[in-house]
Write a protein that holds these residues in place. Structure first.
Motif, PDB file in Angstrom:
ATOM      1  N   ARG A 157       2.865  -1.058   3.408  1.00 39.39           N
ATOM      2  CA  ARG A 157       2.065   0.020   2.827  1.00 39.39           C
ATOM      3  C   ARG A 157       0.791  -0.546   2.181  1.00 39.39           C
ATOM      4  N   ALA A 158       0.937  -1.652   1.452  1.00 35.91           N
ATOM      5  CA  ALA A 158      -0.217  -2.290   0.810  1.00 35.91           C
ATOM      6  C   ALA A 158      -1.209  -2.814   1.843  1.00 35.91           C
ATOM      7  N   GLN A 172      -3.220   0.123   3.032  1.00 34.71           N
ATOM      8  CA  GLN A 172      -4.199   0.530   2.027  1.00 34.71           C
ATOM      9  C   GLN A 172      -5.353  -0.470   1.933  1.00 34.71           C
ATOM     10  N   MET A 207      -7.639  -0.065   4.827  1.00 38.00           N
ATOM     11  CA  MET A 207      -8.475   1.118   4.673  1.00 38.00           C
ATOM     12  C   MET A 207      -9.659   0.815   3.749  1.00 38.00           C
ATOM     13  N   THR A 232      -3.000  -7.479  -3.303  1.00 33.91           N
ATOM     14  CA  THR A 232      -3.938  -6.393  -3.009  1.00 33.91           C
ATOM     15  C   THR A 232      -5.191  -6.520  -3.865  1.00 33.91           C
TER      16      THR A 232
END
Length: 165
Positions: free
Chosen positions: A18-19, A22, A25, A100
């Motif tokens: 998921r990270a 993100q 993106m 992240t």
């Protein structure tokens, strides 16, 4: 009750996936922003030419500053990544938030100078857009290598071979 190790790794792997999405993106957004502004400046320069009255020295100073900041930003990004990777190799816990954050900081340190070079191009002409394109290319390289890098830093892969590619 203690959670089995395999289940904990699966949850961390899902969080990391998921990270990665993100972070990709964010990288794509920053690169697209630089390229959109570059296209606008290219169009303005093609129809009207550089902004008159800016002189030659101001665009050169801005482009030089952008180039220096871009170089420093890329170097800082490499250092941040290597520090987290070294921690993972030493079996230290590296959180997904730290990873992240490192990606976002590294990307921002590249995007800022890219936009500064776009301003130099607006004032001085199209050749300064080369610095913007170099910045966008650096973001693209980050985007392409991101999944492997983040998995390495999180300690979820066997090797850290991305350093040697």
């Amino acid at each position: 009750m203690q959670v089995p190790e395999a289940k904990a790794d699966t949850g961390r792997s899902e969080d990391l996936s998921r990270a990665i999405g993100q972070a990709r993106m964010i990288l794509a957004t920053l690169a697209t922003g630089s390229l959109v502004f570059a296209a606008i400046v290219l169009g303005l320069n093609a129809t009207r030419g550089p902004i008159l009255g800016a002189g030659q020295i101001l665009p050169q100073i801005l482009a030089g500053l952008a180039l220096v900041l871009l170089t420093v930003g890329v170097c800082i990004g490499v250092v941040l990544t290597r520090r987290l990777d070294a921690r993972a190799r030493n079996q230290e816990e590296v959180s997904i938030e730290q990873i992240t954050g490192s990606v976002v900081v590294s990307a921002a340190l590249v995007e800022g100078p890219s936009l500064l070079a776009t301003v130099a191009a607006l004032l001085g002409g199209v050749p300064y857009l080369l610095i913007t394109l170099v910045g966008a290319a650096a973001l693209l390289v980050q985007w392409l290598r991101l999944p492997d890098r983040m998995r390495d830093m999180a300690g979820l892969t066997e090797t850290t071979a991305w350093h040697h590619r």
